[in-house]
Design a protein around this motif. Structure first.
Motif, PDB file in Angstrom:
ATOM      1  N   PHE B   4       0.849  -1.196   0.000  1.00 37.44           N
ATOM      2  CA  PHE B   4       0.000   0.000   0.000  1.00 37.44           C
ATOM      3  C   PHE B   4       0.881   1.241   0.000  1.00 37.44           C
ATOM      4  CE2 PHE B   4      -2.526  -3.187   2.347  1.00 37.44           C
ATOM      5  CZ  PHE B   4      -3.594  -3.275   1.469  1.00 37.44           C
ATOM      6  N   TYR B  85      -1.083  -1.108  -4.366  1.00 38.95           N
ATOM      7  CA  TYR B  85      -2.304  -0.322  -4.200  1.00 38.95           C
ATOM      8  C   TYR B  85      -1.949   1.091  -3.754  1.00 38.95           C
ATOM      9  CZ  TYR B  85      -5.101  -4.630  -4.141  1.00 38.95           C
ATOM     10  OH  TYR B  85      -5.716  -5.805  -4.469  1.00 38.95           O
ATOM     11  N   ASN B 115      -6.914  -1.117  -8.123  1.00 42.99           N
ATOM     12  CA  ASN B 115      -5.881  -1.018  -7.077  1.00 42.99           C
ATOM     13  C   ASN B 115      -5.809   0.372  -6.448  1.00 42.99           C
ATOM     14  OD1 ASN B 115      -5.359  -3.469  -8.431  1.00 42.99           O
ATOM     15  ND2 ASN B 115      -3.230  -3.414  -7.745  1.00 42.99           N
ATOM     16  N   ARG B 116      -6.937   1.067  -6.419  1.00 39.85           N
ATOM     17  CA  ARG B 116      -6.975   2.406  -5.812  1.00 39.85           C
ATOM     18  C   ARG B 116      -7.972   2.415  -4.668  1.00 39.85           C
ATOM     19  NH1 ARG B 116      -7.234   6.145 -11.337  1.00 39.85           N
ATOM     20  NH2 ARG B 116      -5.389   5.228 -12.347  1.00 39.85           N
ATOM     21  N   ILE B 117      -7.567   3.019  -3.568  1.00 37.00           N
ATOM     22  CA  ILE B 117      -8.404   3.037  -2.360  1.00 37.00           C
ATOM     23  C   ILE B 117      -8.450   4.462  -1.816  1.00 37.00           C
ATOM     24  CG2 ILE B 117      -8.682   2.121  -0.019  1.00 37.00           C
ATOM     25  CD1 ILE B 117      -6.581  -0.106  -1.005  1.00 37.00           C
ATOM     26  N   LEU B 118      -9.664   4.988  -1.677  1.00 35.43           N
ATOM     27  CA  LEU B 118      -9.864   6.258  -0.972  1.00 35.43           C
ATOM     28  C   LEU B 118     -10.622   5.916   0.307  1.00 35.43           C
ATOM     29  CD1 LEU B 118     -10.944   8.433  -4.033  1.00 35.43           C
ATOM     30  CD2 LEU B 118      -8.669   8.287  -2.979  1.00 35.43           C
ATOM     31  N   ILE B 124      -8.051  -0.693   8.359  1.00 32.95           N
ATOM     32  CA  ILE B 124      -8.741  -1.828   7.751  1.00 32.95           C
ATOM     33  C   ILE B 124      -7.951  -2.449   6.592  1.00 32.95           C
ATOM     34  CG2 ILE B 124     -11.098  -1.254   8.433  1.00 32.95           C
ATOM     35  CD1 ILE B 124      -9.415   0.061   5.218  1.00 32.95           C
ATOM     36  N   LEU B 125      -6.729  -1.997   6.378  1.00 33.92           N
ATOM     37  CA  LEU B 125      -5.951  -2.518   5.249  1.00 33.92           C
ATOM     38  C   LEU B 125      -5.229  -3.810   5.618  1.00 33.92           C
ATOM     39  CD1 LEU B 125      -4.357   0.777   3.849  1.00 33.92           C
ATOM     40  CD2 LEU B 125      -6.342  -0.474   2.967  1.00 33.92           C
ATOM     41  N   LYS B 126      -5.368  -4.805   4.757  1.00 38.24           N
ATOM     42  CA  LYS B 126      -4.724  -6.109   4.967  1.00 38.24           C
ATOM     43  C   LYS B 126      -3.685  -6.318   3.873  1.00 38.24           C
ATOM     44  CE  LYS B 126      -6.896  -9.664   3.430  1.00 38.24           C
ATOM     45  NZ  LYS B 126      -8.079 -10.544   3.236  1.00 38.24           N
ATOM     46  N   PHE B 141      -0.858  -0.811  11.280  1.00 40.31           N
ATOM     47  CA  PHE B 141      -0.666  -1.770  10.186  1.00 40.31           C
ATOM     48  C   PHE B 141       0.000  -3.037  10.691  1.00 40.31           C
ATOM     49  CE2 PHE B 141       1.457  -3.174   6.171  1.00 40.31           C
ATOM     50  CZ  PHE B 141       0.301  -3.394   5.454  1.00 40.31           C
TER      51      PHE B 141
END
Lengths: 173, 173
Positions: B4, B85, B115-118, B124-126, B141
């Motif tokens: 990430f 990501y 592969n984009r996260i806003l 909550i990222l794994k 993390f």
């Protein structure tokens, strides 16, 4: 407990919106019952399918979606006891991002911005429960996967299922 | 490996933008070296601080950010070997969502929408690696947390650190 909740077909009624737009624009009379087990675009003549696939790129499509019955009340209660996140695979539709944020402000103000996720795929979510209408999201989740019933998924049998938000309340409250 | 990568201060130079806007609008001469160990708003007189805090709510602020040196080349190489990501805590600023999506299209087209996260928080990222400039994200993390050096975090000593994208290349390529 960390609970992820999808938007379209779970708290926002995208399927009915597709159907209403299509019936109006093509003077058709498709009913929800005609759609069971199929994507909405698969229920109409091939010559109309591209038009339906374009709905989700229209300005205002996501802004106008109706709220799924009982989702507000149940999510507000769940939020008091658990960490509830809204997680929508929205990045394919850049015009939807602001609309989805505003829609949550309007209808789910008790879910703060800290608990909102707009993503591409959902493989990267770490938590305990995922409520979603799509196998492709539920398949990859490490925790408890709950399939929320939508016309397109009525034939899928591989997940625990909730047909309504009252079902979710019984399972998780 | 799932990696990430944060946007602001990691691939997008928000700090310099704050400084340039402030120097222009207040006819000031603040330099990056004046900012070490502080948020940018903490480096200016108290009477100007609210103006700076408003930058991130302005239309066009995120659209105009410069790309961090070498980030494109290194991320493109990383993307060939790993699942990369982009993860930006952007939900606080609804006007930024479309700008950030368009900015990625323009400068990082090899990172697809999947592969984009806003998001809001990043708890909550794994995944395996998180490259970020903020302790509040790196702290939670589960994998390898790499702090990307930014003026505001120069005094933080609790994380593995990368000062440049060349450092990231050495660590991960």
């Amino acid at each position: 407990m960390v609970i992820f909740v999808d938007m379209d077909e779970v708290i926002a009624d995208a399927y009915t919106a597709h159907l209403e737009i299509y019936n109006q624009e093509f003077n058709a009379q498709v009913k929800i019952e005609d759609c069971f087990g199929k994507e909405f675009w698969q229920t109409v003549p091939e010559i109309h399918q591209e038009s339906i696939k374009g709905h989700t790129r229209r300005d205002g499509f996501f802004a106008g979606l109706k709220v799924m019955p009982d989702s507000q009340e149940v999510l507000e209660e769940l939020s008091k006891k658990h960490e509830v996140y809204i997680a929508s695979a929205a990045m394919e539709f850049p015009q939807s991002l602001r609309e989805k944020s505003d829609w949550l402000d309007a209808h789910f103000p008790f879910i703060p911005w800290q608990n909102r996720i707009l993503c591409g795929n959902k493989h990267i979510l770490k938590g305990d429960v995922l409520i979603d209408d799509r196998s492709k999201n539920l398949d990859f989740f490490d925790g408890r996967s709950i399939m929320f019933t939508s016309p397109h998924n009525t034939n899928v049998t591989s997940f625990e299922r909730a047909d309504t938000w009252k079902d979710i309340a019984e399972k998780l409250l």
